[in-house]
Write an enzyme that holds these catalytic residues in place. Structure first.
Site, short mmCIF file in Angstrom:
data_model
loop_
_atom_site.label_atom_id
_atom_site.label_comp_id
_atom_site.label_asym_id
_atom_site.label_seq_id
_atom_site.Cartn_x
_atom_site.Cartn_y
_atom_site.Cartn_z
N GLU A 133 4.92 78.30 5.04
CA GLU A 133 4.90 77.99 3.60
C GLU A 133 4.56 76.51 3.43
OE1 GLU A 133 8.37 81.22 2.48
OE2 GLU A 133 9.00 79.22 3.05
N ASP A 162 15.13 75.70 3.89
CA ASP A 162 15.75 76.24 5.10
C ASP A 162 14.97 75.82 6.34
OD1 ASP A 162 18.03 77.37 4.25
OD2 ASP A 162 17.27 79.42 4.10
N LYS A 303 17.87 84.01 2.82
CA LYS A 303 17.72 83.51 1.45
C LYS A 303 19.03 83.59 0.67
CE LYS A 303 15.42 84.39 -2.86
NZ LYS A 303 14.49 85.21 -3.62
N ASP A 327 10.57 82.10 -5.69
CA ASP A 327 10.26 81.78 -4.31
C ASP A 327 9.15 80.74 -4.31
OD1 ASP A 327 12.07 83.63 -3.55
OD2 ASP A 327 10.63 85.20 -3.06
N ASP A 471 18.60 90.78 -2.78
CA ASP A 471 18.39 90.81 -4.22
C ASP A 471 18.78 92.17 -4.83
OD1 ASP A 471 16.32 91.86 -2.73
OD2 ASP A 471 14.72 90.76 -3.73
O1 LIG Z 1 15.98 82.21 5.91
C1 LIG Z 1 15.30 82.29 4.91
C2 LIG Z 1 14.28 83.25 4.77
C3 LIG Z 1 13.54 83.27 3.59
N1 LIG Z 1 13.79 82.38 2.60
C4 LIG Z 1 12.96 82.40 1.36
O2 LIG Z 1 12.99 83.67 0.79
C5 LIG Z 1 11.82 83.85 0.01
C6 LIG Z 1 11.23 85.23 0.25
O3 LIG Z 1 10.66 85.32 1.51
P1 LIG Z 1 9.20 85.95 1.75
O4 LIG Z 1 8.92 85.87 3.19
O5 LIG Z 1 8.23 85.38 0.80
O6 LIG Z 1 9.49 87.47 1.44
P2 LIG Z 1 8.91 88.45 0.30
O7 LIG Z 1 8.92 89.80 0.89
O8 LIG Z 1 7.65 87.95 -0.27
O9 LIG Z 1 10.08 88.34 -0.78
C7 LIG Z 1 10.57 89.38 -1.58
O10 LIG Z 1 11.60 90.10 -0.93
C8 LIG Z 1 12.76 89.33 -0.58
C9 LIG Z 1 13.78 90.29 -0.02
O11 LIG Z 1 13.35 90.89 1.12
C10 LIG Z 1 13.32 88.61 -1.78
O12 LIG Z 1 14.33 87.74 -1.35
C11 LIG Z 1 12.25 87.82 -2.44
O13 LIG Z 1 12.72 87.13 -3.57
C12 LIG Z 1 11.12 88.74 -2.83
O14 LIG Z 1 10.10 88.02 -3.49
C13 LIG Z 1 10.84 82.73 0.38
O15 LIG Z 1 10.80 81.80 -0.66
C14 LIG Z 1 11.49 82.14 1.61
O16 LIG Z 1 11.23 80.77 1.70
C15 LIG Z 1 14.79 81.44 2.73
O17 LIG Z 1 15.01 80.63 1.83
N2 LIG Z 1 15.53 81.43 3.87
MN LIG Z 2 7.07 86.12 -0.90
#
Ligand SMILES: O=c1ccn([C@@H]2O[C@H](COP(=O)(O)OP(=O)(O)O[C@H]3O[C@H](CO)[C@@H](O)[C@H](O)[C@H]3O)[C@@H](O)[C@H]2O)c(=O)[nH]1
Ligand SMILES: [Mn+2]
Length: 760
Positions: A133, A162, A303, A327, A471
């Site tokens: 990211e 993180d 998260k 995010d 979530d």
């Molecule tokens: O240890 C961690 C892992 C992830 N994240 C954040 O969590 C968000 C979501 O991660 P991403 O890899 O983009 O996953 P997505 O599948 O795109 O996310 C969807 O699915 C997640 C649940 O699996 C939700 O938490 C998210 O809000 C939702 O947009 C990102 O901003 C990451 O930076 C953290 O802050 N800490």
């Molecule tokens: Mn995402």
């Protein structure tokens, strides 16, 4: 001001409580059509079940007992698959029969009675890894939410890092300077969207020359900053002269790794400090950087852990009554979204029972025909209005506004309608007496690992731990405490993000989602049990549509393997075309595919997009969902632990190029996923060829009563949909199916087909 007073008076004449939002339902005629359609499908499903039940093979001419036994099992397997599909279809019906659509009356918020009471809003942005990211992307998200059309003294933006990276901190520092130019520019020219990179890459020039010169100056300013950040990111090092500029960098002296460091908390902008203003002299929103403490011996809960730390930290700094989570890969595309969301929370008649307002997750990096189905169009346009009609949408992470107290575990005990937001000011006065450094110091503890020990955090308080879809689980428990939620899908999209643009990323993301949802189903939070008498049956069923994604894998695999192999052997599994039992099958196939296509087109998709989505659902069901099941069960048995695979937000150039051309990317996908996909495609191809040979040459197409017709059609459909897979076997570019995977799949598919033809 005068104008708004007049409006208010006008309002109060005909209505003491002007409505801040409106809820629209489908018309009676639309509903009747929907119901009739559903009933007709249900009848066909029952007829299919009845057919399977009645015609279990008992005696077939020229077939001995042993073979008969096998045929019976094949039949029963098919029956089981069809029972599952029928049952799953029934579960999904509340999403279609009970939709509502929300619209806000945002201009009414301008009435003094609302304007004066606007609550503080805290925006939480999460990031986890500066390589996946990029910091430049993260600050675009941050800048877009800092520039919301909202009183800056009531707006605070927090970044949770993180990745614990000084590169991200450095980018934030740059953003804290750049925003002094960017925010006034946005407000002066009513710029949309307010993510600089998205804005400058859209065609945004005007005719007015004063605008154009400011535009160009701003663009240069932005590009220079972006350049500095990207250079630092590439080098993996913050330039020394930048380090000297902020005391915050000294914190990294004691950081040994992203997984082992103390809490780093830096208030980059404190909106209460009188001399912190933008270039026009207006106040700026508060901006905070936080990297919570990480220690190898403490699980950091991904998260959810980050969000909970932010909830606590923000409660001592700004205490916004409303919390927006975005995010880092999803910028604000609409500067009035906060006001839109407030139309629900501040509505005098209904606001007090609403816990959260979820916006759809839209994406701006999708190819024309959405090769990997990343848009999830039908979910956004049809499913979510359906959830809303049954009691409220799921909380799906990014793009959701929460009432702080509900995240803290509060029951809906009918909060008194008037003094909802009052606690705010008491706290901010309290805090004002401290200096920024004192404040930072006193707040740090809240983000330390041990803070949560022996508390209800992650359980009764905050976002829930232990589930890859924190979530959805958190939203469910909020709704079960008596709160409603609403779904708002405004014309100008509220948030735009980055969807995965390789097959591998798509499948891994869906594995995480389907696994998380299935874990909820298997846990004490099973929507039917936990939600019993707390949320409507319709909503329980709506949750299960997603919680039961994963088990769909088994009947789908059965359907993709057994009927084709039977076709190869000439064993009919479906009624003949002249049999009356043919009708319910034909009706089900035609009606469900037609309605899925119509829904897709109505949701703004293209025909080719629909076709692509059918393919991707098939891939997800046979790979992501299958492994979701396997891993959920092994976790249940204590054999493995939760992980969170972060979705990649950057792609190499040739990968992006292929994506733009809509050429499927197999290269980076996990070999086992690709092997399954290719083997299934090949089994269907070989079976189709063998089946057609049997029908046309050996049986000379004797009758038009062709008992294998449905199997031929099914097999043909699967082959057509898999065309990109066959191409993938022969392509030469880097994104093709790797040769050893091809070899494995061909061998596997051939052996299965030969074995079946000769064995039985
Ligand atoms: O240890 C961690 C892992 C992830 N994240 C954040 O969590 C968000 C979501 O991660 P991403 O890899 O983009 O996953 P997505 O599948 O795109 O996310 C969807 O699915 C997640 C649940 O699996 C939700 O938490 C998210 O809000 C939702 O947009 C990102 O901003 C990451 O930076 C953290 O802050 N800490
Ligand atoms: Mn995402």
């Amino acid at each position: 001001m005068g104008a708004s007073r007049v409006r208010e008076d006008d309002e109060s004449k005909d209505d003491a409580f002007p409505k801040l939002f409106e809820t629209k339902k489908p018309t009676k005629v639309q509903l009747v059509i929907r119901w009739l359609f559903s009933i007709s499908v249900l009848i066909s499903i029952c007829l299919v079940w009845f057919y399977r039940f009645k015609y279990v093979p008992t005696s077939v001419a020229e077939v001995d007992d042993h073979k008969l036994g096998t045929r019976r099992w094949i039949w029963i397997g098919l029956f089981a698959a069809e029972i599952w599909f029928g049952f799953y279809w029934i579960v999904s019906q509340p999403l279609r029969l009970n939709q509502v659509f929300r619209h806000t009356s945002r201009d009414r918020l301008l009435l003094t009675r609302y304007e004066e009471k606007l609550p503080r809003v805290d925006v939480f942005v999460c990031t986890a890894n500066p390589m996946i990211e990029p910091p430049a992307m993260v600050i675009n998200t941050v800048l877009s939410v800092m520039a919301y059309d909202y009183p800056p003294e009531k707006l605070s933006v927090y970044l949770s890092d993180d990745g614990g990276s000084d590169l991200t901190f450095y980018a934030m520092l740059e953003a804290s300077h750049f925003c002094k130019y960017w925010i006034p520019f946005c407000k002066k020219f009513e710029v949309e969207p307010r993510s600089p990179v998205a804005y400058f890459s859209s065609n945004s020039k005007h005719n007015s020359s004063s605008f154009n010169s400011e535009w160009s100056a701003m663009k240069i300013l932005y590009e220079k900053m972006e350049n500095r950040i990207e250079t630092a990111t590439k080098l993996g090092k913050v330039p020394d002269e930048m380090r000297a500029r902020h005391k915050g960098f000294s914190e990294w002296a004691s950081v040994s790794s992203p997984r082992d460091h103390q809490t780093i908390l830096q208030i980059l902008i404190d909106s209460r400090t009188p001399d912190v203003v933008d270039m026009e002299g207006s106040k700026l929103p508060t901006l905070v950087y936080m990297a919570r403490e990480k220690r190898p011996q403490h699980h950091h809960n991904f998260k959810a852990g980050a969000m909970n730390s932010l909830i606590r930290v923000s409660s001592k700094i700004s205490t916004g009554s409303i919390i927006l989570n975005v995010d880092c890969d999803m910028y604000s595309n609409n500067s009035v979204s906060i006001r839109d969301a407030l139309c629900f929370f501040m509505d005098e008649a209904k606001g007090h029972e609403i816990a959260y307002v979820q916006f759809p997750q839209n994406f701006d990096n999708i190819s024309k025909n959405d090769l990997y189905g990343g848009m999830l169009r039908v979910i956004a346009e049809q499913d979510f209005p359906g959830q809303d009609g049954n009691g409220g949408p799921l909380y799906i992470g990014s793009g959701c506004f929460h009432r702080r107290e509900t995240l803290l575990g509060k029951e809906n005990s009918k909060v008194s309608k008037t003094d909802q937001w009052e606690t705010n000011d008491i706290l901010s006065k309290l805090v004002l007496t401290e200096s920024i450094a004192e404040l930072e110091d006193s707040v740090k503890d809240l983000a330390n690992c041990i803070y949560e020990e022996n508390t209800q955090w992650g359980n009764e308080m905050g976002l829930k731990y232990g589930c890859p879809v924190e979530d959805v689980l958190t939203g469910l428990s909020i709704q079960c405490r008596g709160w409603k939620s609403v779904y708002l899908n405004p014309e100008r999209q509220g948030f735009l993000g980055v969807a995965p643009n390789t097959l591998g990323d798509t499948l891994v993301q869906h594995k995480r989602w389907s696994e998380g949802d299935f874990q909820i189903f298997l846990s004490k939070y099973n929507p039917f049990l936990y939600g019993h008498k707390k949320i409507s049956l319709g909503l329980q069923m709506s949750y299960c549509v997603y919680c039961l994604w994963a088990p769909n894998s088994l009947p789908t695999l059965y359907y993709l393997v057994i009927p084709p192999l039977c076709l190869l052997k000439g064993i009919p599994l479906f009624p003949k075309i002249t049999s009356p039992w043919f009708l319910p099958f034909a009706y089900l196939i035609i009606s469900t595919y037609t309605s899925s296509l119509v829904e897709f087109l109505l949701s703004g998709g293209t025909l080719q997009g629909w076709w692509n989505e059918q393919r991707i659902w098939m891939f997800k069901r046979t790979t992501s969902y299958l492994f979701a099941i396997i891993d959920s069960i092994s976790k249940l048995l204590g054999l493995s632990k939760s992980a969170f695979v972060i979705t990649s937000k950057v792609a190499e150039e040739d990968v992006s190029e292929r994506y733009e051309k809509e050429i499927m990317e197999f290269g980076t996908s996990s070999p086992i996923f690709t092997t399954i996909i290719a083997t299934l495609a090949l089994i269907n191809l070989f079976s189709l060829v063998g089946g057609l040979k049997r029908v046309f040459i050996d049986m000379k197409l004797e009758t038009i009563e062709q008992p294998l017709l449905i199997q031929i059609v099914q097999c043909g459909f699967v082959v057509l949909i898999n065309l990109p897979v066959y191409q993938g076997l022969f392509r030469k570019d880097k994104g093709r199916i790797p040769p050893f995977v091809s070899l494995k799949s061909v061998t596997l598919a051939l052996s299965i087909c030969i074995l079946v033809s000769s064995l039985y």
